[in-house]
Design a protein around this motif. Structure first.
Motif, PDB file in Angstrom:
ATOM      1  N   ASP A  82      61.942 -48.287   1.747  1.00  0.00           N
ATOM      2  CA  ASP A  82      63.127 -48.704   2.492  1.00  0.00           C
ATOM      3  C   ASP A  82      64.388 -48.061   1.916  1.00  0.00           C
ATOM      4  OD1 ASP A  82      64.434 -50.548   4.500  1.00  0.00           O
ATOM      5  OD2 ASP A  82      65.387 -51.265   2.658  1.00  0.00           O
ATOM      6  N   ARG A  83      64.461 -47.934   0.613  1.00  0.00           N
ATOM      7  CA  ARG A  83      65.617 -47.281  -0.009  1.00  0.00           C
ATOM      8  C   ARG A  83      65.691 -45.813   0.381  1.00  0.00           C
ATOM      9  NH1 ARG A  83      64.160 -49.641  -5.968  1.00  0.00           N
ATOM     10  NH2 ARG A  83      64.961 -51.777  -5.704  1.00  0.00           N
ATOM     11  N   ARG A  85      64.547 -44.379   3.013  1.00  0.00           N
ATOM     12  CA  ARG A  85      64.876 -44.210   4.437  1.00  0.00           C
ATOM     13  C   ARG A  85      66.384 -44.237   4.684  1.00  0.00           C
ATOM     14  NH1 ARG A  85      60.897 -48.424   5.150  1.00  0.00           N
ATOM     15  NH2 ARG A  85      58.821 -47.480   5.368  1.00  0.00           N
ATOM     16  N   ARG A  86      67.154 -44.595   3.702  1.00  0.00           N
ATOM     17  CA  ARG A  86      68.607 -44.631   3.872  1.00  0.00           C
ATOM     18  C   ARG A  86      69.224 -43.241   3.820  1.00  0.00           C
ATOM     19  NH1 ARG A  86      69.630 -49.771  -0.233  1.00  0.00           N
ATOM     20  NH2 ARG A  86      68.261 -51.229   0.880  1.00  0.00           N
ATOM     21  N   LEU A 157      74.055 -43.791   8.413  1.00  0.00           N
ATOM     22  CA  LEU A 157      72.955 -44.734   8.562  1.00  0.00           C
ATOM     23  C   LEU A 157      72.787 -45.267   9.976  1.00  0.00           C
ATOM     24  CD1 LEU A 157      73.413 -46.884   5.312  1.00  0.00           C
ATOM     25  CD2 LEU A 157      71.833 -44.978   5.690  1.00  0.00           C
TER      26      LEU A 157
END
Length: 264
Positions: A82-83, A85-86, A157
């Motif tokens: 998840d990190r 994907r930023r 984002l």
């Protein structure tokens, strides 16, 4: 007279099975404990990044926030993914903890379908089919249409919220090669419509095409058919404008300045 059955027989067999299984269970539990003890001592020795072309690997490692020396079992693959994907270029990320002490980060990058120019005509950022924005970086060169006047500023984002632009991007992503070659630039004008400028004709200029705000896939398909049937076959006719906003007809303006309608 029938012989009496032995009441002890059915009870002795389960007990015998338990006596046979008990040592096996003890061994398995012991091996499991040893395995857990071994796994709990594994630490991260390296971070491997795969699939990154335009996203800098150092930036991805920094986003992952995984330190070499950290216990592998303390690293949550979903949290790390998840990190990662930023990063604006990353569409998908998957993380694995390998028994060699390697944390493997595999990414799939976004595919640009358009290039946004700023007010001075300089490259600002790319857009993918879902409206996500990617910064222009060294080595990122794509043969995609150029967009002017996009009504939202760059955000690393958040995707675009402007519905006509997002619908246009989805249509651009699905173009066949011939239609893609026909599209040079697009502009969002103050009149509230998207306008397309064709690739210049041999010995001529680019033709402005008014697309409107919806049904872009169908309108671009109609444009290609009209271009092949009515433009390329009449090189002596100079078309100054094509209007595709109407479902039943194509409006054109030629050198005579008299608009004409072609039913489709």
């Amino acid at each position: 007279m029938a012989a009496a059955s032995n009441p002890q027989t059915p009870r002795t067999r389960p007990r015998r099975r338990v006596r046979l299984l008990l040592p096996l269970l003890i061994v398995m539990a012991g091996l499991g404990g040893i395995g857990w003890h071994w796994a709990s001592g594994l630490t991260c020795r390296q971070i491997l990044v795969e699939g990154a072309t335009h996203a800098d690997e150092a930036d991805l490692r920094r986003l992952a926030q995984v330190d070499t020396g950290a216990v592998l079992l303390d690293i949550d693959p979903e949290v790390v993914a998840d990190r990662v994907r930023r990063h604006p270029w990353v569409a998908e990320a998957a993380v694995q903890r390998l028994p060699t002490g390697t944390v493997r980060i595999a990414v799939r990058e976004r595919l640009p379908v358009a290039l946004v120019l700023d007010e001075r005509g300089r490259p600002s950022h790319y857009l993918d089919r879902d409206g996500f924005m990617m910064p222009v970086v060294s080595g990122a060169a794509y043969d995609v249409p150029v967009l002017h006047g996009v009504p939202e500023a760059y955000h690393p984002l958040r995707p675009l919220e402007h519905t006509p632009t997002r619908d246009l991007l989805a249509a651009l992503a699905g173009l066949d090669a011939a239609t893609h070659a026909l599209v040079s630039e697009l502009e969002w004008r103050d009149d509230g419509d998207w306008w397309l400028y064709t690739t210049p004709l041999p010995g001529g200029g680019s033709v402005p095409v008014r697309l409107g705000t919806a049904s872009f896939a169908q309108r671009l398909h109609r444009l290609r058919a009209f271009w092949e049937q009515a433009v390329l076959t009449r090189p002596e006719t100079q078309i100054r404008l094509i209007d595709l906003r109407f479902d039943s007809q194509i409006i054109t303006r030629e050198t005579s300045d008299q608009p004409s309608a072609v039913s489709r």
